[in-house]
Enzyme design. Sequence first.
Site, PDB file in Angstrom:
ATOM      1  N   ASP A 113       0.859  -1.179   0.000  1.00 46.21           N
ATOM      2  CA  ASP A 113       0.000   0.000   0.000  1.00 46.21           C
ATOM      3  C   ASP A 113       0.896   1.229   0.000  1.00 46.21           C
ATOM      4  O   ASP A 113       1.586   1.508   0.985  1.00 46.21           O
ATOM      5  CB  ASP A 113      -0.878  -0.012   1.258  1.00 46.21           C
ATOM      6  CG  ASP A 113      -2.194   0.720   1.066  1.00 46.21           C
ATOM      7  OD1 ASP A 113      -2.186   1.736   0.352  1.00 46.21           O
ATOM      8  OD2 ASP A 113      -3.211   0.286   1.631  1.00 46.21           O
ATOM      9  N   ASP A 159      -2.770   4.843  -2.604  1.00 49.97           N
ATOM     10  CA  ASP A 159      -3.747   5.506  -1.761  1.00 49.97           C
ATOM     11  C   ASP A 159      -4.152   6.856  -2.347  1.00 49.97           C
ATOM     12  O   ASP A 159      -3.321   7.616  -2.845  1.00 49.97           O
ATOM     13  CB  ASP A 159      -3.130   5.695  -0.369  1.00 49.97           C
ATOM     14  CG  ASP A 159      -4.107   6.231   0.654  1.00 49.97           C
ATOM     15  OD1 ASP A 159      -5.118   5.572   0.907  1.00 49.97           O
ATOM     16  OD2 ASP A 159      -3.840   7.326   1.204  1.00 49.97           O
ATOM     17  N   HIS A 215     -11.030  -1.588   4.129  1.00 48.44           N
ATOM     18  CA  HIS A 215     -10.738  -1.151   5.487  1.00 48.44           C
ATOM     19  C   HIS A 215     -11.414   0.158   5.869  1.00 48.44           C
ATOM     20  O   HIS A 215     -11.285   0.605   7.008  1.00 48.44           O
ATOM     21  CB  HIS A 215      -9.233  -0.999   5.655  1.00 48.44           C
ATOM     22  CG  HIS A 215      -8.629   0.007   4.721  1.00 48.44           C
ATOM     23  ND1 HIS A 215      -8.574  -0.191   3.360  1.00 48.44           N
ATOM     24  CD2 HIS A 215      -8.096   1.227   4.934  1.00 48.44           C
ATOM     25  CE1 HIS A 215      -8.022   0.850   2.788  1.00 48.44           C
ATOM     26  NE2 HIS A 215      -7.727   1.728   3.719  1.00 48.44           N
ATOM     27  N   ASP A 216     -12.124   0.781   4.929  1.00 51.24           N
ATOM     28  CA  ASP A 216     -12.764   2.078   5.175  1.00 51.24           C
ATOM     29  C   ASP A 216     -14.286   2.024   5.211  1.00 51.24           C
ATOM     30  O   ASP A 216     -14.916   2.967   5.710  1.00 51.24           O
ATOM     31  CB  ASP A 216     -12.358   3.085   4.084  1.00 51.24           C
ATOM     32  CG  ASP A 216     -10.923   3.551   4.205  1.00 51.24           C
ATOM     33  OD1 ASP A 216     -10.391   3.565   5.328  1.00 51.24           O
ATOM     34  OD2 ASP A 216     -10.323   3.892   3.167  1.00 51.24           O
TER      35      ASP A 216
END
Length: 526
Positions: free
Chosen positions: A99, A201, A326-327
């Site tokens: 990431d 990201d 994950h969000d």
Amino acid sequence: MSEPLWWQSGVIYQIYPRSFQDSNGDGIGDLKGVEARLDDLVALGIDAIWLSPIFPSPQADFGYDVADYCGIDPRFGSLADFDSLLAAAHAKGLMLLLDLVPNHTSDEHPWFVESRASKDNPKRDWYLWRDPAADGGPPNNWISDFGGSAWELDPVTGQYYYHAFLKQQPDLNWRNPAVRAAMLDVLRFWFERGVDGFRIDVLWHMIKHAGFPDNPVNEEWREGWPEFMKVHQHHSTDQPEVHGIAGDMRRIADDYGARVLVGEIYLPVEKLVSYYGTEAAPGVHLPFNFQLIGADWHARKIAHRIAKYEGLLPPGGWPNWVLGNHDRPRVATRVGPEQARVAMVLLLTLRGTPTLYYGDELGLEDVAIPPDLVQDPRELNEPGIGMGRDPVRTPMPWDASPQAGFTTGTPWLPLNPDWATRNVVAERADAGSMWTLTRELLALRRAHPALSIGSWHAYDAEGDVLAYERRHQGAWLLVALNLGGREQRLALPQGRYKLLLSTAHRPLTIEHDALVLAPDEGVILG
């Protein structure tokens, strides 16, 4: 299509390292823990793992505030541990993605420490500094995604710096050639080490309007919505120059062979597809397609989204699909446990590369976090509006032993309350479990190229039924999904059909040339 690349035919599995497997009893997952669980992932049948950030970080935003792009945070291990994990993954036929967080650093990164030291520091222009407005306040009306002004006053130099997220996450100035060169060297560092790709990201945030004008006010904003939605981010995101950055990254990735770049981009699909670039100027390989995460769970609406996306893809653009990350709230929470099984069939049978979020193969739901245990800065900054991310980042339940086999210590977040029965060991032993369904679907993708690389074709359906065909070199498969809680029928042409999979574990039922679907049932016919 010609022989597919691994990332076209494969399935990516996202791991949130803090929550996957702890090897040293500190309650936080780590790289040795991930390595210890590789055989479990091979047994499931995925092809690649993507690790959320593992770089050195003060952890203000749990690794999305990077203090060193070429190291490993001691909480997770060392570079030697990473090299061991990468070698072990490759030995087992698994690819590994990192990431990358290139839009912003930690305020403890040496670059920012230098940048804020003085106005004439050589790295001052590596970040976005502006003088106060005439009234002494922030330079414009831009709002942080985590609430409050996106500008923080530095009392030493009297200027504001821009941060799209926390004030501890200052944004880099990607218009500065030195910044671009330094960050592109980061990609080379990890590619040289052997990583197979990056998830990038907030790619659409990386360039801002050069004049920093106010963002338009959102007249539709209502109380209870996140504060950043008070304005439309027209000038602070999705600027034309960002495609040049994506192109630079793509050229580096292509220099290293079959590597992949996945771009995080929360934009309408019409804008999303522009991040593929063009044949002459390619962008990222896979602009993340989050349409299913935000979709109304309605057959006709989802069918429309799929067809629209397929129609907008540029020549050579390879599709991809995501159900969770994950969000965002877990799919089993959004659509319920029965429809989560149907959703898994959808994810793993659409054309393109699927990304599977850890724990979704168990049917995990969001975990309620007591106020005194909340960790997420987003929730702490704007409590009560449903943006907290802790509920989807809880530890992976492996077995029925103490702490679900995740740690010998105290987990950094609470376990799912049903961990004693909803865990990997229990579900692997259950022929009707979500884990078993996921494994069966992944096996079907391998056995039938039509599911992994075949073409997609809409199939006429009504009511709560979503249906489509997958075709490849004469092979034909039909996927039929009942997105409702009542029995449905799907008209079939005359012929003989073989049932390859039913989420309801029942025989194929055809009456009067119509497939009978039980409530919440998904089937694959061949």
